[in-house]
Each structure stands twice: as structure tokens, then as C-alpha cells.
Design a protein around this motif. Sequence first.
Motif, PDB file in Angstrom:
ATOM      1  N   LEU A  19       0.792  -1.229   0.000  1.00  0.00           N
ATOM      2  CA  LEU A  19       0.000   0.000   0.000  1.00  0.00           C
ATOM      3  C   LEU A  19       0.824   1.278   0.000  1.00  0.00           C
ATOM      4  O   LEU A  19       0.470   2.246  -0.676  1.00  0.00           O
ATOM      5  CB  LEU A  19      -0.940   0.018   1.212  1.00  0.00           C
ATOM      6  CG  LEU A  19      -2.116  -0.926   1.182  1.00  0.00           C
ATOM      7  CD1 LEU A  19      -2.904  -0.818   2.482  1.00  0.00           C
ATOM      8  CD2 LEU A  19      -3.011  -0.642  -0.001  1.00  0.00           C
ATOM      9  N   PHE A  20       1.886   1.299   0.783  1.00  0.00           N
ATOM     10  CA  PHE A  20       2.593   2.557   0.987  1.00  0.00           C
ATOM     11  C   PHE A  20       3.886   2.704   0.186  1.00  0.00           C
ATOM     12  O   PHE A  20       4.457   3.795   0.149  1.00  0.00           O
ATOM     13  CB  PHE A  20       2.872   2.764   2.480  1.00  0.00           C
ATOM     14  CG  PHE A  20       1.609   2.904   3.284  1.00  0.00           C
ATOM     15  CD1 PHE A  20       0.741   3.955   3.060  1.00  0.00           C
ATOM     16  CD2 PHE A  20       1.274   1.969   4.249  1.00  0.00           C
ATOM     17  CE1 PHE A  20      -0.423   4.087   3.792  1.00  0.00           C
ATOM     18  CE2 PHE A  20       0.108   2.088   4.985  1.00  0.00           C
ATOM     19  CZ  PHE A  20      -0.751   3.160   4.753  1.00  0.00           C
ATOM     20  N   ILE A  21       4.340   1.636  -0.436  1.00  0.00           N
ATOM     21  CA  ILE A  21       5.545   1.745  -1.256  1.00  0.00           C
ATOM     22  C   ILE A  21       5.262   1.330  -2.701  1.00  0.00           C
ATOM     23  O   ILE A  21       5.485   2.102  -3.628  1.00  0.00           O
ATOM     24  CB  ILE A  21       6.704   0.902  -0.663  1.00  0.00           C
ATOM     25  CG1 ILE A  21       7.072   1.434   0.722  1.00  0.00           C
ATOM     26  CG2 ILE A  21       7.914   0.918  -1.596  1.00  0.00           C
ATOM     27  CD1 ILE A  21       8.066   0.586   1.475  1.00  0.00           C
ATOM     28  N   ALA A  22       4.763   0.116  -2.882  1.00  0.00           N
ATOM     29  CA  ALA A  22       4.615  -0.431  -4.229  1.00  0.00           C
ATOM     30  C   ALA A  22       3.556   0.301  -5.053  1.00  0.00           C
ATOM     31  O   ALA A  22       3.798   0.642  -6.222  1.00  0.00           O
ATOM     32  CB  ALA A  22       4.294  -1.917  -4.158  1.00  0.00           C
ATOM     33  N   VAL A  23       2.395   0.538  -4.479  1.00  0.00           N
ATOM     34  CA  VAL A  23       1.320   1.203  -5.236  1.00  0.00           C
ATOM     35  C   VAL A  23       1.694   2.650  -5.583  1.00  0.00           C
ATOM     36  O   VAL A  23       1.498   3.073  -6.731  1.00  0.00           O
ATOM     37  CB  VAL A  23      -0.034   1.089  -4.499  1.00  0.00           C
ATOM     38  CG1 VAL A  23      -1.089   1.953  -5.157  1.00  0.00           C
ATOM     39  CG2 VAL A  23      -0.491  -0.363  -4.472  1.00  0.00           C
ATOM     40  N   PRO A  24       2.237   3.435  -4.634  1.00  0.00           N
ATOM     41  CA  PRO A  24       2.674   4.775  -5.040  1.00  0.00           C
ATOM     42  C   PRO A  24       3.756   4.755  -6.128  1.00  0.00           C
ATOM     43  O   PRO A  24       3.744   5.608  -7.024  1.00  0.00           O
ATOM     44  CB  PRO A  24       3.226   5.387  -3.753  1.00  0.00           C
ATOM     45  CG  PRO A  24       2.476   4.698  -2.674  1.00  0.00           C
ATOM     46  CD  PRO A  24       2.294   3.296  -3.170  1.00  0.00           C
ATOM     47  N   LEU A  25       4.673   3.790  -6.059  1.00  0.00           N
ATOM     48  CA  LEU A  25       5.677   3.683  -7.120  1.00  0.00           C
ATOM     49  C   LEU A  25       5.030   3.368  -8.464  1.00  0.00           C
ATOM     50  O   LEU A  25       5.474   3.862  -9.500  1.00  0.00           O
ATOM     51  CB  LEU A  25       6.698   2.594  -6.784  1.00  0.00           C
ATOM     52  CG  LEU A  25       7.809   2.976  -5.823  1.00  0.00           C
ATOM     53  CD1 LEU A  25       8.665   1.761  -5.494  1.00  0.00           C
ATOM     54  CD2 LEU A  25       8.665   4.089  -6.395  1.00  0.00           C
ATOM     55  N   LYS A  26       3.992   2.553  -8.420  1.00  0.00           N
ATOM     56  CA  LYS A  26       3.316   2.185  -9.665  1.00  0.00           C
ATOM     57  C   LYS A  26       2.634   3.389 -10.296  1.00  0.00           C
ATOM     58  O   LYS A  26       2.758   3.627 -11.499  1.00  0.00           O
ATOM     59  CB  LYS A  26       2.289   1.085  -9.409  1.00  0.00           C
ATOM     60  CG  LYS A  26       1.530   0.674 -10.653  1.00  0.00           C
ATOM     61  CD  LYS A  26       0.530  -0.421 -10.360  1.00  0.00           C
ATOM     62  CE  LYS A  26      -0.229  -0.784 -11.626  1.00  0.00           C
ATOM     63  NZ  LYS A  26      -1.216  -1.830 -11.375  1.00  0.00           N
ATOM     64  N   TYR A  27       1.903   4.147  -9.489  1.00  0.00           N
ATOM     65  CA  TYR A  27       1.111   5.229 -10.059  1.00  0.00           C
ATOM     66  C   TYR A  27       1.853   6.556 -10.135  1.00  0.00           C
ATOM     67  O   TYR A  27       1.707   7.290 -11.113  1.00  0.00           O
ATOM     68  CB  TYR A  27      -0.200   5.381  -9.286  1.00  0.00           C
ATOM     69  CG  TYR A  27      -1.107   4.206  -9.534  1.00  0.00           C
ATOM     70  CD1 TYR A  27      -1.713   4.011 -10.765  1.00  0.00           C
ATOM     71  CD2 TYR A  27      -1.322   3.249  -8.550  1.00  0.00           C
ATOM     72  CE1 TYR A  27      -2.503   2.914 -11.021  1.00  0.00           C
ATOM     73  CE2 TYR A  27      -2.122   2.146  -8.788  1.00  0.00           C
ATOM     74  CZ  TYR A  27      -2.717   1.986 -10.024  1.00  0.00           C
ATOM     75  OH  TYR A  27      -3.501   0.893 -10.263  1.00  0.00           O
ATOM     76  N   ALA A  28       2.659   6.896  -9.151  1.00  0.00           N
ATOM     77  CA  ALA A  28       3.384   8.163  -9.190  1.00  0.00           C
ATOM     78  C   ALA A  28       4.695   8.030  -9.962  1.00  0.00           C
ATOM     79  O   ALA A  28       5.103   8.943 -10.665  1.00  0.00           O
ATOM     80  CB  ALA A  28       3.668   8.663  -7.775  1.00  0.00           C
ATOM     81  N   GLY A  29       5.325   6.886  -9.823  1.00  0.00           N
ATOM     82  CA  GLY A  29       6.609   6.679 -10.489  1.00  0.00           C
ATOM     83  C   GLY A  29       6.519   5.926 -11.793  1.00  0.00           C
ATOM     84  O   GLY A  29       7.524   5.692 -12.445  1.00  0.00           O
ATOM     85  N   HIS A  30       5.323   5.479 -12.142  1.00  0.00           N
ATOM     86  CA  HIS A  30       5.087   4.711 -13.382  1.00  0.00           C
ATOM     87  C   HIS A  30       6.002   3.495 -13.463  1.00  0.00           C
ATOM     88  O   HIS A  30       6.556   3.185 -14.506  1.00  0.00           O
ATOM     89  CB  HIS A  30       5.258   5.611 -14.608  1.00  0.00           C
ATOM     90  CG  HIS A  30       4.409   6.830 -14.558  1.00  0.00           C
ATOM     91  ND1 HIS A  30       3.040   6.764 -14.673  1.00  0.00           N
ATOM     92  CD2 HIS A  30       4.719   8.141 -14.369  1.00  0.00           C
ATOM     93  CE1 HIS A  30       2.540   7.987 -14.575  1.00  0.00           C
ATOM     94  NE2 HIS A  30       3.547   8.844 -14.379  1.00  0.00           N
ATOM     95  N   ASN A  31       6.146   2.827 -12.307  1.00  0.00           N
ATOM     96  CA  ASN A  31       6.996   1.648 -12.233  1.00  0.00           C
ATOM     97  C   ASN A  31       6.230   0.522 -11.527  1.00  0.00           C
ATOM     98  O   ASN A  31       6.222   0.446 -10.305  1.00  0.00           O
ATOM     99  CB  ASN A  31       8.287   1.978 -11.479  1.00  0.00           C
ATOM    100  CG  ASN A  31       9.260   0.827 -11.476  1.00  0.00           C
ATOM    101  OD1 ASN A  31       8.987  -0.236 -12.024  1.00  0.00           O
ATOM    102  ND2 ASN A  31      10.401   1.030 -10.851  1.00  0.00           N
ATOM    103  N   PRO A  32       5.594  -0.358 -12.294  1.00  0.00           N
ATOM    104  CA  PRO A  32       4.773  -1.420 -11.685  1.00  0.00           C
ATOM    105  C   PRO A  32       5.556  -2.648 -11.213  1.00  0.00           C
ATOM    106  O   PRO A  32       4.955  -3.619 -10.747  1.00  0.00           O
ATOM    107  CB  PRO A  32       3.821  -1.802 -12.815  1.00  0.00           C
ATOM    108  CG  PRO A  32       4.610  -1.549 -14.051  1.00  0.00           C
ATOM    109  CD  PRO A  32       5.464  -0.337 -13.744  1.00  0.00           C
ATOM    110  N   ALA A  33       6.859  -2.623 -11.291  1.00  0.00           N
ATOM    111  CA  ALA A  33       7.661  -3.816 -10.974  1.00  0.00           C
ATOM    112  C   ALA A  33       7.461  -4.291  -9.539  1.00  0.00           C
ATOM    113  O   ALA A  33       7.354  -5.492  -9.286  1.00  0.00           O
ATOM    114  CB  ALA A  33       9.135  -3.542 -11.235  1.00  0.00           C
TER     115      ALA A  33
END
Length: 99
Positions: A27-41
Motif C-alpha cells: 500500500l505505501f511503497i509499491a502502489v505509489p511507485l506504480k502510479y506516481a513513479g510509473h513503475n509497476p515492478a
Amino acid sequence: MRSLLSTHIGRLRIIAFLEGVSLLVLLFIAVPLKYAGHNPAMVKAMGPIHGTLFLLFIYNTISVGIEQRWKRDTITKVLLACIIPFGTFYIDKKVLRKG
């Protein structure tokens, strides 16, 4: 740590901790990276790990609930804890340590 592994409720406490950490990371690391950082890895990596821990938590909660003869309300509270961030940590302190 060894004493936790020797009992069903101890193993549930370990799984609850791991499931809680995986939910927070998701919730607090992976999802923000996916949507804000455009990195779904990270979501692709953490998703299956969290899903597996989630299912293990549910299975073990029901198993321990039957073994310990918990009331239905207690089993429901423990199960609901796994979908609320920080819920598994709270339920460990309030319910699982007493077992």
C-alpha cells in the motif's frame, strides 16, 4: 522465535506479522511507485507474495480458531484485521498473544 514455531498460534502470529508487513509495503511503497513513479515492478513482485500470505493467514486463522475454540466473533475480528492496514499488529497484541 523457536517457541513461536512450535505452536499453531505461534505460527499464526508469524504469518500475521509477515502479512501485515506485506500489506504495508504494497500500500505505501509499491502502489505509489506504480502510479506516481510509473513503475509497476514492485507491485508485480509484492502482489503474489502478499496474496500467498493473505491466504495462509486466513487458513491458519480458521484452523487456530477451531483448535482454540474461539467464538465466532473472535475469528471474525482476526479475519477482518488482515484487510485493514496495521490490523494484524493490533490483533496480535489484543488476541493472539493471549493464546
